[in-house]
Design a protein around this motif. Structure first.
Motif, short mmCIF file in Angstrom:
data_model
loop_
_atom_site.label_atom_id
_atom_site.label_comp_id
_atom_site.label_asym_id
_atom_site.label_seq_id
_atom_site.Cartn_x
_atom_site.Cartn_y
_atom_site.Cartn_z
N LEU A 1 0.84 -1.03 0.07
CA LEU A 1 -0.02 -0.07 -0.01
C LEU A 1 0.91 1.18 -0.05
N SER A 2 0.34 2.22 -0.57
CA SER A 2 0.89 3.60 -0.46
C SER A 2 0.93 4.39 0.79
N ALA A 3 1.42 5.56 0.93
CA ALA A 3 1.36 5.93 2.52
C ALA A 3 -0.06 6.49 2.58
N LYS A 4 -0.74 7.15 1.73
CA LYS A 4 -2.02 7.44 1.99
C LYS A 4 -3.15 6.42 2.47
N GLU A 5 -2.92 5.24 1.34
CA GLU A 5 -3.83 4.09 1.65
C GLU A 5 -3.43 3.44 2.86
N LEU A 6 -2.11 3.50 3.38
CA LEU A 6 -1.99 2.75 4.66
C LEU A 6 -2.61 3.61 5.85
N LYS A 7 -2.41 5.11 5.85
CA LYS A 7 -3.13 5.71 6.96
C LYS A 7 -4.32 5.45 6.75
N LYS A 8 -4.99 5.46 5.70
CA LYS A 8 -6.69 5.37 5.69
C LYS A 8 -6.86 3.85 6.24
N MET A 9 -5.99 2.88 5.95
CA MET A 9 -6.43 1.41 6.12
C MET A 9 -6.33 1.41 7.78
N LEU A 10 -5.06 2.05 8.40
CA LEU A 10 -5.04 2.02 9.82
C LEU A 10 -6.00 2.76 10.69
N SER A 11 -6.61 4.05 9.86
CA SER A 11 -7.52 4.60 10.49
C SER A 11 -8.96 3.78 10.80
N LYS A 12 -9.02 2.89 9.64
CA LYS A 12 -10.03 2.13 9.61
C LYS A 12 -10.19 1.11 10.73
N GLN A 13 -8.81 0.56 10.95
CA GLN A 13 -8.55 -0.65 11.74
C GLN A 13 -8.83 0.00 13.10
#
Length: 869
Positions: free
Chosen positions: A591-603
């Motif tokens: 994942l890119s940094a933006k996608e990773l941040k979004k995924m962590l927020s969702k988690q």
């Protein structure tokens, strides 16, 4: 008599604690290592000081042998089956011991001499009955009779032992000798003596002693309380003996007593032996004159009269019931729907009534006199809706039920029927909606409340169903827990199926295990009845109870729960649940940094939500624990030992799913061997375990029941291909497999065998589906032809209904034919034209485009949707 103890050499049992045990011993002699007993002439005080240590060893045994306290599931082969001295095999009692409470009973039975011999014999005879060890039960009963010859329970128990062993002569001799000892005057009616006489007569009838049974019942007729069963026995025995005239008089008297019992009419027909249809009809006309309000003498002739006579009698029968307003009228006539001629006559009559009542309020436009009330038209439409629903014409059924609802929108039966129609066409959400509407008209009706909950579960609305049931469950505890306490198995089996369709396998398995525990508890609860029934002399009911133990797990609730559990365990074996955290770690690398941040927020949001849910559950659990009574918990632990908590997460992540599946399978193999699904489920398990001889056993048993079963056809081809793919099988195993499979395939290769199956069943969708799946299984290049065969919808198909089309629909989705999205859409459109109300065939919405449709299935194809057609 001496019996060797085979447990001491059992390599599967836990190691024994050090003790000086002998390999052979008398079944009732005191153990060599036991403390010395006082003499027979000892004072009461001396006996009183030592008996507690013999009569109550259960408490100390858990301290001496703690490793055996929680081993209740295994059977008591030691004390029950081998008849050996329980003191010598004491460690095995509980380790290979009797399930549940029986373990504690047996640990407390190790007493000898005066009270000891008697207590052990009493206990052992109960265990023998409980475990159905009939030969040992007979011997123990004899020992008990020697110890207490003056007690009637000793004589009755000994007689019952011979009865269950089918030694009727000995059983009757014992019962007669005991009866002679009863000082009951001929003119006095005593209930217990009456039950003894009736039980004695039951043994005579089972021994085919018809003349003796008749003479016996006539001799003691005045001393029997149940006068009705006396007359029924007389009628049955007179028929068996060919004394038809006397039997006819008996059955006429019985009909005068209860004119609605169909069994009495059957007996009367056998006694009078009418030679023509007119004579047979005359029997019912005479009864109808004597009992003008009785329904049975007017309903039963409809089973055998043909043509115009049927039309005339049905016309009279329908008019009376429509005028009266009889909701179960269709249920009364439903058994006639196997005959197409009679169905056409019924349809012609009732549609004529409906047309005439709409215009002139008469059943026929040519009638005069008093007009029919408006409710008559209502019940005619209600009947027609049921009629067309039975025939599968759902559009007409909905048309009539909607007209009935428009005229009377406050009648619960109308909304109930509308929900039922939607269920039959496969629209379970709409069915639950209309059943909820019916429930709202009478919220105090427990039946309609239960039906509404059941429909919600069928529509996978588990939370809504739980809330619906909570209206009638105990306050202060969740509905799920209370329904489990009440052993409400219809709810639990439906709940398990709903969770299974939702892929919540842990929750589904929890419900299946709860049902299994209910049957375990029912078996244990029978233990106390072994002595109770002897005291109260309820002997006929007691024998029925013992015979129920033979087939207890044959019950539909157990079969449904076991089947669901096996299917889930097969699914878990084929597709084990993955560790979600590991999956996320692997995905995050790409994942890119933006996608990773979004995924962590969702988690984080998901974790917060899960934490709040866990806190809520924990608080609810604590509240429930406070409301539960401490005494009840202590009693449960004392009788059955501590129960392991059923945790969904653990249940769906078992190490060996196939072994867990076998635990549910074994009772089915023993008790439901006449159901082909039992053996096909067994095949699916053994196929995954690679047990070729057990696979052979399963398909042979299934083949003997129905050699043209579609699922069996799939199993046979998979089995044969698996055998041919394994060239390293032992020679003897390969020889047996080749010899037995030769009897089924008869020198045909798999392709020829499958082609012949398809040709023989060219008009059955279910058979074509199985044949098409096997065609693709054998040759992936024939996908197009296989799909074309499976999706045939021409007029020659005889099982073209929602249930079978849904099976094909699921097969197109689950990969049985590979990737076939285009063919799936074409088939769905064709099915939607045939059944426009079925939700599975409706066009996919935005919510479920990714999965085509909201249909779930397991590794094994079974009924999931619309299982009542």
């Amino acid at each position: 008599m001496t019996y060797p103890c085979h447990l001491c050499s059992d390599t599967t049992s836990p190691p024994l604690p050090p003790s000086s045990l002998d390999s052979g011993h008398s079944s009732l002699s005191p153990p060599k290592t036991a403390p010395p007993f006082p003499s027979d002439e000892a004072e009461d005080g001396e006996w009183g000081s030592i008996m507690p240590s013999y009569l109550n060893p259960a408490q100390s045994s858990t301290t001496i042998y703690p490793q055996y306290v929680h081993s209740t599931p295994r059977s008591n082969r030691g004390m029950d089956l081998s008849g050996c001295n329980p003191m010598f095999c004491f460690p095995h009692i509980g380790s290979v011991g009797i399930p549940g409470p029986c373990t504690w009973h047996s640990r407390g039975s190790l007493s000898w001499r005066k009270a000891g011999d008697l207590y052990f014999c009493l206990l052992h005879q109960s265990l023998s009955h409980q475990r159905l060890s009939l030969p040992w039960n007979e011997e123990t009963r004899y020992q008990l009779l020697q110890l207490r010859p003056t007690q009637r329970a000793s004589w009755i128990g000994y007689a019952i032992a011979y009865h269950l062993l089918k030694d009727y002569d000995m059983a009757l001799k014992l019962l007669e000798e005991f009866r002679k000892t009863q000082q009951i005057p001929p003119n006095k009616i005593d209930y217990e003596y009456s039950e003894l006489i009736l039980y004695q007569n039951q043994v005579m009838r089972e021994a085919d002693l018809f003349q003796e049974s008749l003479e016996h019942i006539e001799t003691y007729e005045k001393q029997i309380c149940d006068k009705l069963i006396v007359e029924e026995i007389k009628g049955e025995m007179l028929l068996k003996l060919g004394r038809l005239k006397e039997a006819g008089e008996i059955y006429k008297e019985l009909i005068d007593r209860n004119a609605e019992n169909w069994y009495y009419y059957e007996g009367l027909e056998k006694a009078l032996q009418p030679s023509t249809l007119e004579e047979r009809l005359q029997i019912y006309e005479e009864v109808s004159k004597r009992h003008p309000r009785a329904v049975s003498p007017r309903r039963l002739p409809l089973n055998f009269v043909p043509g115009e006579t049927f039309r005339e009698l049905t016309d009279k029968f329908l008019r009376v019931n429509f005028s009266k307003g009889c909701p179960p009228l269709f249920t009364t006539l439903k058994s006639l729907y196997y005959n197409t001629e009679k169905v056409e006559i019924i349809q012609e009559l009732v549609t004529g009534y409906e047309a005439s009542l709409k215009t002139c309020d008469f059943f026929s436009p040519y009638e005069n006199g008093e007009k029919e009330p408006p409710t008559t038209l209502l019940w005619v439409r209600y009947f027609l809706a049921q009629h067309f629903d039975k025939l599968g014409q759902c559009s007409l059924a909905l048309e009539y039920i909607n007209a009935a609802i428009a005229s009377t929108p406050t009648l619960i039966e109308l909304f109930y029927l509308k929900a039922k129609i939607y269920k039959h066409v496969g629209n379970l959400k709409e069915a639950a909606k209309w059943m909820d509407e019916a429930q709202s008209l009478d919220t105090a009706d427990r039946f309609i409340n239960s039906k509404c909950a059941k429909y919600m579960l069928r529509a996978n609305m588990v939370k809504d169903a739980e809330e619906m049931c909570s209206k009638f469950t105990r306050e202060g505890t969740s509905a799920m827990e209370n329904l489990n306490e009440m052993q409400c198995m219809w709810f639990q089996t439906e709940c398990a199926s709903a969770y299974q369709r939702l892929s919540k396998y842990g929750n589904a398995l929890k419900k299946c295990h709860e049902v299994e525990r209910h049957f375990f508890e029912i078996t244990d609860d029978q233990f106390d009845f072994h002595t109770y029934c002897m005291r109260k002399m309820t002997l006929r009911a007691y024998v029925d109870l013992l015979r129920l133990e033979d087939v207890l797990r044959k019950h539909a609730f157990y079969f449904k729960a076991a089947r669901s559990a096996i299917e889930i365990y097969l699914k878990l074996h084929d597709n084990p649940l993955t560790n979600e955290s590991k999956e996320q770690e692997v995905n995050s690398e790409n994942l890119s940094a933006k996608e990773l941040k979004k995924m962590l927020s969702k988690q984080r949001r998901a974790q917060k939500k899960a934490k709040l849910e866990e806190e809520r559950k924990h608080a609810e659990r604590e509240r429930q624990q406070k409301t539960q009574k401490k005494k009840r918990d202590e009693e449960e632990e004392e009788t059955s030992g501590p129960k392991e908590e059923l945790i969904p997460e653990k249940l769906e992540r078992v190490k060996n799913p196939l072994e867990e599946a076998i635990k549910f399978l074994m009772p089915l193999k023993n008790l439901v061997a006449d159901n082909i699904d039992t053996h096909l489920l067994a095949f699916e398990i053994y196929f995954r375990k690679g047990k070729f001889l057990l696979m052979l056993q399963s398909v042979k048993r299934a083949f003997a029941i129905n050699n043209n079963n579609p699922w069996l056809h799939e199993c046979l081809i998979k089995f044969s291909k698996s055998v041919s793919d394994h060239s390293n099988l032992p020679e003897i195993v390969n020889k047996v497999l080749t010899q037995e499979m030769q009897k089924i395939f008869v020198n045909r290769d798999l392709e020829s065998f499958n082609e012949e199956f398809l040709k023989y069943n060219a008009t059955s969708i279910m058979h074509l589906l199985s044949g098409a799946k096997m065609m693709y299984f054998l040759d992936k290049s024939r996908q197009e032809k296989a799909i074309a065969i499976a999706t045939r919808l021409d007029e020659t198909m005889r099982d073209k209904n929602v249930k079978t089309l849904t099976k094909v629909f699921e097969a197109l989705l689950d990969g049985s034919f590979g990737s076939c999205h285009t063919q799936y859409e074409e088939y769905r459109t064709a099915c939607h034209k045939l059944f426009p109300f079925t939700s599975a065939f409706m066009p996919a919405t935005n919510e479920d485009d990714s999965s085509f449709a909201s249909v779930n299935h397991t590794a094994v194809n079974h009924d999931v949707l619309s299982n009542e057609i």
